[in-house]
Design an enzyme around this catalytic site. Structure first.
Site, short mmCIF file in Angstrom:
data_model
loop_
_atom_site.label_atom_id
_atom_site.label_comp_id
_atom_site.label_asym_id
_atom_site.label_seq_id
_atom_site.Cartn_x
_atom_site.Cartn_y
_atom_site.Cartn_z
N HIS A 168 -1.02 -2.51 -14.97
CA HIS A 168 -2.14 -2.45 -14.04
C HIS A 168 -3.21 -1.45 -14.43
CE1 HIS A 168 -0.84 -5.02 -10.65
NE2 HIS A 168 0.39 -4.66 -10.98
N LYS A 217 -12.06 1.85 -1.07
CA LYS A 217 -11.00 1.80 -2.07
C LYS A 217 -10.53 3.23 -2.32
CE LYS A 217 -13.82 -0.34 -4.78
NZ LYS A 217 -13.44 -1.42 -5.67
N ARG A 218 -9.44 3.35 -3.06
CA ARG A 218 -8.94 4.68 -3.40
C ARG A 218 -10.07 5.52 -4.01
NH1 ARG A 218 -6.18 5.80 -8.21
NH2 ARG A 218 -6.18 3.55 -8.59
N LYS A 276 -13.82 4.94 -10.20
CA LYS A 276 -14.33 3.93 -9.26
C LYS A 276 -15.76 4.24 -8.82
CE LYS A 276 -9.69 2.69 -7.63
NZ LYS A 276 -9.63 1.26 -7.94
N THR A 311 -8.98 -6.20 -6.28
CA THR A 311 -8.77 -7.36 -5.41
C THR A 311 -9.71 -7.30 -4.21
OG1 THR A 311 -6.93 -6.20 -4.34
CG2 THR A 311 -6.37 -7.79 -6.07
N LYS A 339 -11.76 -10.30 -1.91
CA LYS A 339 -11.74 -10.41 -0.45
C LYS A 339 -13.15 -10.41 0.12
CE LYS A 339 -7.47 -7.77 -0.63
NZ LYS A 339 -6.93 -6.41 -0.58
#
Length: 809
Positions: free
Chosen positions: A359, A549-550, A555, A657, A661
Site C-alpha cells: 500500500h 484524510k489522514r 497528502k 479511495t 467516493k
C-alpha cells in the site's frame, strides 16, 4: 430512498419486527416497554436484526463446508467498518420494516442509528478498504474471514483544544457491542521470547511468555443478503490473570501485571513506536494477531480436509500491507515444527497460499524491525527467516545478481543497524504481490521492489482499489440514488458500471437541476450538523471544497492551506472581483508523534480563526476543521462536497479511495496525477477533472537534479506573500515563530513540492471558479463523474483478486 432489494434472507415483516423487538427488550435487555430508555431500544433493534442475520450466517458457513469451497483469509491490522445497523438493514432490504416497527413505539430509526458508535478498528484508507473488501466478498458470495485485532480504544478520539489536536481514548465499547459473538472454543496460545532447543531431528520453541488469543466474531452481510461472512477479531487474556500470592502479600499492582501485559496487546491501534517499548509492543501486536489467525486457518483446514499439503487448494491468505508479514515465518513454523513437513515442501506450500498487497512506497512505512528485538521476541521465527534468506540469496546469486542487488533483496538490512525487512519477507513468501493503482504498481517495480521484481518478474500485478457502492452511495446519499433511479432505472444498484447510462443525459438541464437540488440538501444537512456541533454557520450555496484524510505532509494539506492564505489575501486586496464563495472543509487525524502533521492541524485552525472572523471576506471564504474525522462523518461530508481535494505529491499516494467516493457522489476532483487519480481521469475524461502539477517522474527528476525551491518562491509573488504571512505570525500572533520551521522546510528542501506545484494549483483553483460560475457546465461534469466511476467499485476489485490471485471465481 431508492427501491430496496429483495433479500434471499426473508426478514420479518413489520408486525414480526414489532413482536421481536418487544421480546428482545424483555428477555435479553431485561426491561419493560415503559421502563426502556433509548439505548435499550437501540440494543433491542440491533439484536432483533442480528437474530435474522444469524440463520443466514450459519447457512452460509454450512454451504461452504458442504461444497468444500476454498476460503479467502484477509489479514489486516485495520478494519474501519463504521456503523453496522444501517448497513445491515439496507443490504437485507429490511429498512422500511424496521423503520415502521420502531415508529409504532414512537421511535425514529435515524435517531437510533446515530447512537451506534463507530468501531475504533482502524484509522484511514487501509482500514476502510479492508471493510469495503469484506462487504464485497460477501456480496460476490465468496467464503471469507477477515482477521484482525479487537482494539479496545483503537487509534484515538481527536479533540481540538485551542486549535491543537488532543488525543483521548476512543471508548467505543463502553456500552458493549451488540454485533459480536465471543468464541471461547477458538482460543490459541501465543508465545513470545524464550529459547529454541533441539529435539530429535526437529526443534521445539519454548516461549518465555504466553497469552491466550480468543476469537470475537462479527457477521458481515453482503448486498441482498446473498452471503454472511465473518470478521474475526482477536482479544488477549493472560494465562494466569492474578498472582494470588503477590496480591495477598500486598503487591496488588504486581499481582495484575500479566493482565496488564495482555491488555496492552489489544488496547491501542498503532502505539507510538518512537521508544524501544513502543517498538516491542507494535511487533507483539502484529505477531499476536497473525499467529492466532494462522493457527485458526490451519486448525480449520486439518479439521475438515485432513491433509495439510492441500492447504493452498482450500485457503488463500491475503496480507493487507506489511503489518501481517510475519505470517510467512509463522506459517513456515507451523508447517515445519508442528506438522512435520520438510523445509522445501513447506516453503512451496507457503508461497502458493500467501499473497501480499503493498500500500505504500514510503520507506518508513515498509516496516523493518531491529534484529536484536526480533530475535529476542521471536527466536524461532528469526531462524526461519535466516533459512528463507539463504534460499532466496542463493537463487539471486545463481540468477547473476550483483552484490548491490543481493543486498537490496536480502531479508536483513545490513546497511546500518541490522534490521529485518518485513516487506521483503512478504514478497519472497508470496506468489502474488499487488499494487493498488496502475501508477503505484509500476512505481513498485521501478523503486522499492526493483531488484526483487527483477528476480521474480511474474509476481507483481495491479489491482486498483474500489469502494463499496452500498455504503458510499446507496446508504449515504439516498436522495441521489432516487434521482438516478428515476433517470436510468435501478440496475446500477447491482452493477455500478450501469451508471454509464447517465452519460446520455449529462447535458439534460432537468436532471442537472435535480442533482443540484439533492447536493444542496446534503450541504444544508452538513451545515446544520456543523452549526450544532461546532457553532460555525456555513452557507449551503457556497462551494464546499473538501480535503478529509489522514494528516500527512505528502497528502499536502499544507499546499491547500497556503493557497487558502493566498486566496484570503487576494479577496481582501481585490474586493471588486466576482469571487466564488467557498467553504474550505478539512478533517483528519495526525499520528500522536508526528510533529509537523499536528502543526498543520494547528495552522488550519489558526487560519480558520482569523479568516472566519474577518468581515472583509464574510460570505466569500470560510475555513473549518471538523474534529474526530471518522466513517460516520465521511458519510455526511462526502455527499455534500462540490470539490474533492486529491493533491498528494505525485508518486507518493498509492491509490486513495476518498477520490472514488467523492466522484461517485458528484464532486469534481482537483488533483495531481497520483494514485488512482490517473485512472479516474481516464474514466471521467480530461474535461471533468482538474489536474495540475508535476508528474511522479518530474518529481523524481527535480529531487535528483538539485531543485532550488527558494528560486521558485522568489519567482511567485503570491506564494512568497502567503509563506511570509504564515512564517511571520499573521495567523499566530500569540506565538509569531510557531510556523517558522514549517515554512523554512519549504524554502530549504520542499521535499513534498508545495512550492513547485503552487502556481499550477492556484491556476487550477481559478479554473474551478470559472467552471462553478457556468452552472450548466458544472452540472454536466458532475453527472459525468457519477456516470463513469462505477468501475471503481470494490466488487470489481474483489472479482479481480478472486479470479487472478485467489482462484476462487
Amino acid at each position: 430512498m431508492a427501491s430496496e432489494p429483495v433479500s434471499d434472507i426473508k426478514p420479518a415483516a413489520t408486525a414480526q419486527f414489532e413482536e421481536d423487538i418487544l421480546r428482545v427488550l424483555r428477555r435479553r435487555i431485561g426491561k419493560s416497554q415503559n421502563a426502556a430508555k433509548p439505548h435499550d431500544w437501540y440494543a433491542s433493534a440491533i439484536l432483533t436484526l442480528r437474530d435474522n442475520i444469524i440463520d443466514a450466517w450459519i447457512a452460509s458457513t454450512q454451504r461452504t463446508y458442504e461444497a468444500g469451497d476454498k476460503r479467502v483469509y484477509y489479514l489486516s491490522m485495520e478494519f474501519l467498518i463504521g456503523r453496522l445497523l444501517r448497513d445491515a438493514l439496507s443490504n437485507l432490504g429490511a429498512t422500511r420494516d424496521m423503520e415502521r416497527a420502531l415508529a409504532s413505539f414512537g421511535l425514529d430509526l435515524a435517531e437510533l442509528e446515530e447512537m451506534e458508535p463507530d468501531a475504533a478498528l482502524g484509522n484511514g484508507g487501509l482500514g476502510r478498504l479492508a471493510a469495503c473488501f469484506m462487504e464485497s466478498l460477501a456480496t460476490l458470495d465468496i467464503p471469507a474471514y477477515g482477521y484482525g485485532i479487537r482494539y479496545v480504544n483503537g487509534m484515538f478520539r481527536q479533540r481540538i483544544d485551542d486549535g491543537w489536536q488532543v488525543e483521548l481514548p476512543e471508548t467505543w465499547l463502553a456500552h458493549g457491542n451488540c454485533w459480536e459473538f465471543e468464541r471461547l472454543e477458538s482460543t490459541y496460545r501465543i508465545g513470545f521470547g524464550g529459547e529454541v532447543i533441539a529435539q530429535g531431528e526437529g526443534v521445539i520453541w519454548n516461549p518465555a511468555e504466553q497469552v491466550d488469543a480468543t476469537a470475537v466474531d462479527t457477521p458481515v452481510v453482503g448486498w441482498r443478503g446473498k452471503r454472511v461472512n465473518t470478521l474475526r477479531l482477536w482479544t488477549a487474556s493472560p494465562i494466569e490473570p492474578l498472582k494470588l500470592d503477590a496480591f495477598n502479600a500486598g503487591d496488588h499492582f504486581g499481582a495484575l501485571a500479566e493482565q496488564v501485559r495482555a491488555d496492552t496487546l489489544v488496547r491501542v491501534l498503532y502505539p507510538a513506536d518512537s521508544s524501544p517499548a513502543g517498538q516491542e509492543l507494535r511487533l507483539r501486536q502484529e505477531y499476536f494477531f497473525t499467529a492466532a489467525s494462522i493457527q485458526d486457518i490451519v486448525r480449520r483446514h486439518i479439521q475438515y480436509e485432513g491433509d495439510i499439503r492441500t492447504l493452498p487448494d482450500k485457503a488463500a491468505i491475503q496480507l493487507n500491507d506489511t503489518h501481517p508479514s510475519v505470517a510467512v515465518a509463522e506459517l513456515m513454523r507451523v508447517l515445519v515444527d508442528l506438522e512435520g513437513l520438510d523445509f522445501a515442501e513447506a516453503w512451496e506450500i507457503c508461497k502458493r497460499t500467501i499473497s501480499y498487497t503493498n500500500h505504500t512506497l514510503l520507506p518508513e512505512a515498509l516496516e523493518t524491525w531491529p534484529l536484536p528485538l526480533f530475535e529476542r521476541m521471536l527466536p524461532r521465527h528469526m531462524q526461519i527467516i535466516y533459512a528463507i534468506n539463504s534460499r532466496v540469496l542463493r537463487e539471486a546469486r545463481k540468477a547473476g545478481c550483483t552484490d548491490a542487488q543481493i543486498s537490496a533483496i536480502s531479508l536483513i538490512d545490513e546497511s546500518g543497524e541490522r534490521r529485518v525487512r518485513m516487506a521483503n519477507l512478504a514478497f519472497v513468501g508470496a506468489h502474488s504481490i499487488n499494487g493498488v493503482a496502475a501508477l503505484h504498481t509500476e512505481l513498485m517495480k521501478e523503486t522499492v521492489f526493483a531488484d526483487l521484481h527483477a528476480l521474480y518478474p511474474d509476481r507483481i500485478n495491479n489491482k486498483t482499489n474500489g469502494v463499496t457502492p452500498r455504503r458510499w452511495l446507496q446508504q449515504c446519499n439516498p436522495g441521489l440514488v432516487d434521482v438516478v433511479t428515476d433517470a436510468i432505472g435501478p440496475a446500477f444498484l447491482d452493477d455500478t458500471t450501469r451508471l454509464s447510462g447517465l452519460n446520455a443525459l449529462a447535458d439534460d438541464a432537468q436532471l442537472g437541476e435535480r442533482i443540484t437540488t439533492v447536493k444542496r440538501a446534503n450541504k444544508a444537512a452538513l451545515s446544520d450538523h456543523i452549526r450544532k456541533t461546532m457553532g460555525i454557520r456555513l452557507d449551503p450555496d457556497a462551494m464546499f471544497d473538501v480535503q478529509i484524510k489522514r494528516i500527512h505532509e505528502y497528502k499536502r494539506q499544507l499546499l491547500n492551506l497556503i493557497e487558502t492564505v493566498s486566496l484570503y489575501d487576494q479577496i481582501r486586496s481585490h474586493p471588486e472581483r466576482d469571487w466564488v464563495p467557498r467553504v474550505k472543509i478539512f478533517g483528519g487525524k495526525a499520528a500522536p508523534s508526528y510533529h509537523n502533521a499536528k502543526l498543520i492541524i494547528k495552522l488550519t485552525n489558526d487560519i480558520a480563526r482569523r479568516v472566519n472572523a474577518d468581515p472583509s471576506v464574510g460570505g466569500l471564504l470560510k475555513v473549518v476543521f471538523v474534529p474526530n474525522y471518522n466513517v460516520s462523518l465521511a458519510e455526511r461530508i462526502i455527499p455534500a462536497a462540490d470539490l474533492s481535494e486529491q493533491i498528494s505529491t505525485a508518486g507518493m499516494e498509492a491509490s486513495g479511495t476518498g477520490n472514488m467516493k467523492f466522484a461517485l457522489n458528484g464532486a469534481l476532483t482537483i488533483g495531481t496525477l497520483d494514485g488512482a487519480n490517473v485512472e479516474i481521469k481516464e474514466h471521467v475524461g480530461d474535461d471533468n477533472i482538474f489536474i495540475f502539477g508535476l508528474t511522479a517522474a518530474q518529481v523524481a527528476a527535480k529531487r535528483a537534479d538539485g531543485y532550488d525551491p527558494r528560486a521558485v518562491i522568489e519567482g511567485s509573488p503570491e506564494l512568497g506573500q502567503a509563506l511570509k504571512a504564515i512564517a511571520s505570525g499573521v495567523f499566530s500572533p500569540d506565538d509569531p515563530t510557531r510556523y517558522e520551521d514549517l515554512v523554512n522546510g519549504i524554502y530549504d528542501t520542499d521535499w513534498f513540492m508545495c512550492a513547485a506545484d503552487f502556481d499550477a494549483y492556484a491556476q487550477a483553483q481559478r479554473a474551478v471558479d470559472a467552471r462553478w460560475n457556468d452552472n450548466k457546465s458544472w452540472q454536466a461534469a458532475a453527472i459525468r463523474n457519477i456516470a463513469n466511476v462505477g468501475w471503481f467499485s470494490s466488487d470489481r476489485t474483489i472479482a479481480e483478486y478472486a479470479k487472478e490471485i485467489w482462484k476462487v471465481l
